[in-house]
Design a protein around this motif. Structure first.
Motif, PDB file in Angstrom:
ATOM      1  N   MET A   1       0.836  -1.182   0.000  1.00 36.56           N
ATOM      2  CA  MET A   1       0.000   0.000   0.000  1.00 36.56           C
ATOM      3  C   MET A   1       0.881   1.245   0.000  1.00 36.56           C
ATOM      4  N   GLY A   2       1.377   1.673  -1.149  1.00 34.28           N
ATOM      5  CA  GLY A   2       2.134   2.913  -1.245  1.00 34.28           C
ATOM      6  C   GLY A   2       3.302   2.936  -0.306  1.00 34.28           C
ATOM      7  N   GLY A   3       3.509   4.076   0.340  1.00 38.63           N
ATOM      8  CA  GLY A   3       4.582   4.183   1.299  1.00 38.63           C
ATOM      9  C   GLY A   3       5.190   5.562   1.315  1.00 38.63           C
ATOM     10  N   SER A   4       6.411   5.607   1.827  1.00 39.77           N
ATOM     11  CA  SER A   4       7.132   6.859   1.945  1.00 39.77           C
ATOM     12  C   SER A   4       8.601   6.601   1.660  1.00 39.77           C
ATOM     13  N   LEU A   5       9.204   7.510   0.908  1.00 41.81           N
ATOM     14  CA  LEU A   5      10.632   7.431   0.592  1.00 41.81           C
ATOM     15  C   LEU A   5      11.238   8.809   0.786  1.00 41.81           C
ATOM     16  N   SER A   6      12.488   8.851   1.189  1.00 45.65           N
ATOM     17  CA  SER A   6      13.187  10.131   1.222  1.00 45.65           C
ATOM     18  C   SER A   6      13.560  10.491  -0.216  1.00 45.65           C
ATOM     19  N   GLN A  12      17.787   7.107  -5.729  1.00 47.37           N
ATOM     20  CA  GLN A  12      18.620   5.914  -5.836  1.00 47.37           C
ATOM     21  C   GLN A  12      17.866   4.692  -6.363  1.00 47.37           C
ATOM     22  N   ASP A  13      16.543   4.660  -6.193  1.00 45.94           N
ATOM     23  CA  ASP A  13      15.796   3.459  -6.568  1.00 45.94           C
ATOM     24  C   ASP A  13      14.400   3.829  -7.075  1.00 45.94           C
ATOM     25  N   THR A  14      14.357   4.422  -8.261  1.00 50.01           N
ATOM     26  CA  THR A  14      13.058   4.828  -8.816  1.00 50.01           C
ATOM     27  C   THR A  14      12.176   3.623  -9.137  1.00 50.01           C
ATOM     28  N   SER A  15      12.772   2.495  -9.493  1.00 51.25           N
ATOM     29  CA  SER A  15      11.941   1.324  -9.802  1.00 51.25           C
ATOM     30  C   SER A  15      11.195   0.855  -8.554  1.00 51.25           C
ATOM     31  N   ARG A  16      11.815   0.958  -7.391  1.00 48.53           N
ATOM     32  CA  ARG A  16      11.140   0.615  -6.128  1.00 48.53           C
ATOM     33  C   ARG A  16       9.975   1.571  -5.886  1.00 48.53           C
ATOM     34  N   ALA A  17      10.193   2.850  -6.169  1.00 53.33           N
ATOM     35  CA  ALA A  17       9.138   3.841  -5.987  1.00 53.33           C
ATOM     36  C   ALA A  17       7.968   3.556  -6.922  1.00 53.33           C
ATOM     37  N   LYS A  18       8.268   3.209  -8.176  1.00 52.85           N
ATOM     38  CA  LYS A  18       7.207   2.894  -9.138  1.00 52.85           C
ATOM     39  C   LYS A  18       6.408   1.675  -8.708  1.00 52.85           C
ATOM     40  N   GLY A  24      -0.414   2.157  -4.244  1.00 47.79           N
ATOM     41  CA  GLY A  24      -0.978   3.318  -3.559  1.00 47.79           C
ATOM     42  C   GLY A  24      -0.018   4.480  -3.630  1.00 47.79           C
ATOM     43  N   PRO A  25      -0.445   5.648  -3.170  1.00 48.88           N
ATOM     44  CA  PRO A  25       0.408   6.839  -3.231  1.00 48.88           C
ATOM     45  C   PRO A  25       1.727   6.641  -2.475  1.00 48.88           C
ATOM     46  N   HIS A  36       6.433  15.609  -2.089  1.00 50.80           N
ATOM     47  CA  HIS A  36       5.833  15.199  -3.358  1.00 50.80           C
ATOM     48  C   HIS A  36       5.051  13.914  -3.136  1.00 50.80           C
ATOM     49  N   VAL A  37       4.170  13.622  -4.090  1.00 51.99           N
ATOM     50  CA  VAL A  37       3.429  12.361  -4.067  1.00 51.99           C
ATOM     51  C   VAL A  37       3.550  11.724  -5.441  1.00 51.99           C
ATOM     52  N   LEU A  38       3.932  10.467  -5.481  1.00 51.20           N
ATOM     53  CA  LEU A  38       4.018   9.708  -6.720  1.00 51.20           C
ATOM     54  C   LEU A  38       2.786   8.808  -6.795  1.00 51.20           C
ATOM     55  N   LEU A  39       2.044   8.939  -7.913  1.00 54.93           N
ATOM     56  CA  LEU A  39       0.833   8.146  -8.109  1.00 54.93           C
ATOM     57  C   LEU A  39       0.929   7.352  -9.396  1.00 54.93           C
ATOM     58  N   SER A  40       0.224   6.241  -9.449  1.00 59.46           N
ATOM     59  CA  SER A  40       0.073   5.549 -10.724  1.00 59.46           C
ATOM     60  C   SER A  40      -0.840   6.416 -11.589  1.00 59.46           C
ATOM     61  N   ILE A  41      -0.768   6.244 -12.899  1.00 63.00           N
ATOM     62  CA  ILE A  41      -1.617   7.035 -13.789  1.00 63.00           C
ATOM     63  C   ILE A  41      -3.087   6.739 -13.516  1.00 63.00           C
ATOM     64  N   GLU A  42      -3.401   5.510 -13.149  1.00 67.09           N
ATOM     65  CA  GLU A  42      -4.790   5.155 -12.840  1.00 67.09           C
ATOM     66  C   GLU A  42      -5.299   5.933 -11.625  1.00 67.09           C
TER      67      GLU A  42
END
Length: 83
Positions: A1-6, A12-18, A24-25, A36-42
């Motif tokens: 369910m989403g999460g939080s990253l610094s 360092q790990d955009t694939s993990r963020a994606k 989830g956000p 910032h918030v990273l969301l899926s396009i959906e």
């Protein structure tokens, strides 16, 4: 369910963020505070109702060839009565 990253972890790990954003956000923090918030396009389309605003299109020059068909608005103008 989403999460939080610094910010550093995100860089360092955009694939993990994606991957996390597909569930989830993902909140990206800067100095410990959400920045910032990273969301899926959906998720983005669900939140915005699937409609892109003209300001968004103008802010993305690489999408200059994308279609933009704003809805027609009927204002119902009538002559002014100055008598």
């Amino acid at each position: 369910m989403g999460g939080s990253l610094s910010s550093r972890e995100f860089n360092q790990d955009t694939s993990r963020a994606k991957k996390a954003a597909s569930e989830g956000p993902v909140f990206i923090t800067d100095r410990g505070k959400p920045a910032h918030v990273l969301l899926s396009i959906e998720d983005y389309q669900r939140i915005t109702g699937g409609h892109r605003k003209i300001a968004d299109a103008l802010a993305m020059p690489d999408l200059a060839d994308s279609e933009f068909d704003p809805p027609r608005v009927n204002i119902g103008l009538r002559p002014a009565d100055f008598s």
